[in-house]
Design a protein around this motif. Structure first.
Motif: not given
Length: 405
Positions: A61-66, A155-161, A265-266
């Motif tokens: 997911s990190k690579q997809r965001i980049i 934003k989604d990655a930040s919340m999950i993190s 979150l949801y």
């Protein structure tokens, strides 16, 4: 698309490089390399298809965001689609991501739309991603769609993190407690038992219980390992079933302490994605259904899809969202305001922002609350071990000292 490994010479530097590329056939792979500025020397199909090979070929997911952020920047700068993809591929160091981009580039140059090329990689691009790309291509606002996707993913990655971060500390403390208990049971308790046995003294009741558990662990560790292994395997299989997924979804929504986090979150995820889709021109019904699937919780997905059914029958979204157990009240209220003002996408975006802010506050509160709870657990465990191990030794030493006097 097949995967090919290659060796090729760089036209500009003359340096020989190697790597992988995805193409319809060997000739197409050679053409792709030539168009990228390389002279193919050796191209052959990569036949590796094992588990570890598949694992290493996954795009994170990190690579997809980049990738999304870089691609959006280049498209926004006015560069052609193929040039943008080629430049991102050249800048990408991750092999799996590079191979995926090269495959997309090959399909785009072969006449496919970007949406169709991305659809060949469902493990990387979900339905939300594809819908926004399709809407962006149709409206000529692909750069804006990509920017929205990059922001939403971040934003989604930040919340999950943040949620995972709130869970890591208690998990580590509990793991340490378990390790200490196991060490005491294996290394210390048997010595206490031996000491009492040599002196012909009866063990205290609590120590007898620990000794029994210790003996069982030491004699049947293999059975415990097998049972735990089977339990994990059955759980992993169970979570793949419809019943298992629904049960796990319900656990998250009702878990003590953490249920408020998951609810926000949801709800925030649904509101944010629906806002993006509506802003891009996706029809209301499609936006609701796609956002419901992206929530990643079967129970809430079902409730949002029930709301979509009501919208299809003519009800406004605000009415369809009301009085549902796991849809927080602010969401239908903001939807109603948006319907009255004609800016429902903006209102959903504001609802998402409010939920995200509340999520940050909840995480901070939970982090503060968990510390005293863990201290109590630690005190109970430590007290039990002291009572079962140290007190008997102290009593024995005192008794020996008294008798010696």
């Amino acid at each position: 698309m097949k995967r090919y490994t290659y060796k090729a010479k760089d036209k500009r530097t003359g340096r020989v490089i190697g790597g992988t590329v995805q193409a319809e056939n060997e000739r197409a792979a050679g053409r792709i390399l030539f168009e990228q500025g390389y002279i193919p020397q050796k191209v052959r199909e990569d036949t590796k298809d094992g588990f570890f090979s598949k694992l290493s070929n996954r795009v994170s997911s990190k690579q997809r965001i980049i990738f999304t952020r870089q691609f959006a920047t280049l498209i926004g700068a006015g560069l052609p689609l193929s040039t943008s993809l080629r430049m991102v591929a050249e800048q990408t160091e991750d092999k799996a991501t590079k191979a995926m981009i090269e495959d997309v580039l090959a399909q785009v140059e072969g006449g496919k739309t970007l949406h169709e090329a991305f659809a060949k990689h469902p493990d990387v691009f979900n339905r939300v991603y594809l819908s926004l790309i399709e809407a962006g291509e149709a409206s000529g606002t692909l750069d804006k769609s990509l920017q929205r996707l990059a922001v939403q993913q971040e934003k989604d990655a930040s919340m999950i993190s943040k949620i995972r971060g709130a869970m890591i500390y208690p998990a580590i403390v509990l793991a340490v407690i378990v390790v200490v208990v196991i060490f005491m049971m294996i290394a210390v308790v048997p010595q206490v038992e031996g000491l009492y046995r040599d002196l012909g003294k009866p063990l205290p009741v609590l120590t007898q219980v620990l000794v029994a558990i210790s003996n069982f662990v030491m004699n049947f560790w293999w059975l415990i390992t097998v049972v735990l292994g089977l339990a994990v395997w059955f759980f992993m299989q169970f979570r793949k079933t419809d019943v298992g997924q629904k049960w796990l979804s319900m656990v998250k929504l009702r878990a003590p302490i953490f249920s408020g986090l998951f609810l926000r979150l949801y709800n925030a995820r649904f509101a944010r994605i629906a806002q993006m889709l509506l802003s891009a021109g996706v029809p209301m019904l499609d936006a609701i259904n796609i956002s419901a699937e992206a929530v990643n919780n079967i129970v809430l997905e079902d409730q949002f899809k029930q709301a979509a059914t009501m919208v299809r029958s003519g009800k406004p979204l605000s009415t369809a969202l009301k009085a549902r157990e796991y849809i927080l009240p602010l969401l239908p209220q903001m939807a109603a305001t948006g319907e009255q003002s004609g800016k429902i996408d903006e209102m959903l975006g504001k609802a998402a922002q409010i939920y995200e802010d509340e999520l940050d506050e909840r995480i901070a509160a939970i982090s503060t609350m968990i510390e005293p709870i863990l201290m109590v657990v630690l005190a109970v465990v430590a007290g039990g071990l002291v009572g079962a191990v140290l007190f008997p030794i102290y009593s024995l030493v005192s008794e020996i000292g008294t008798s010696g006097l």
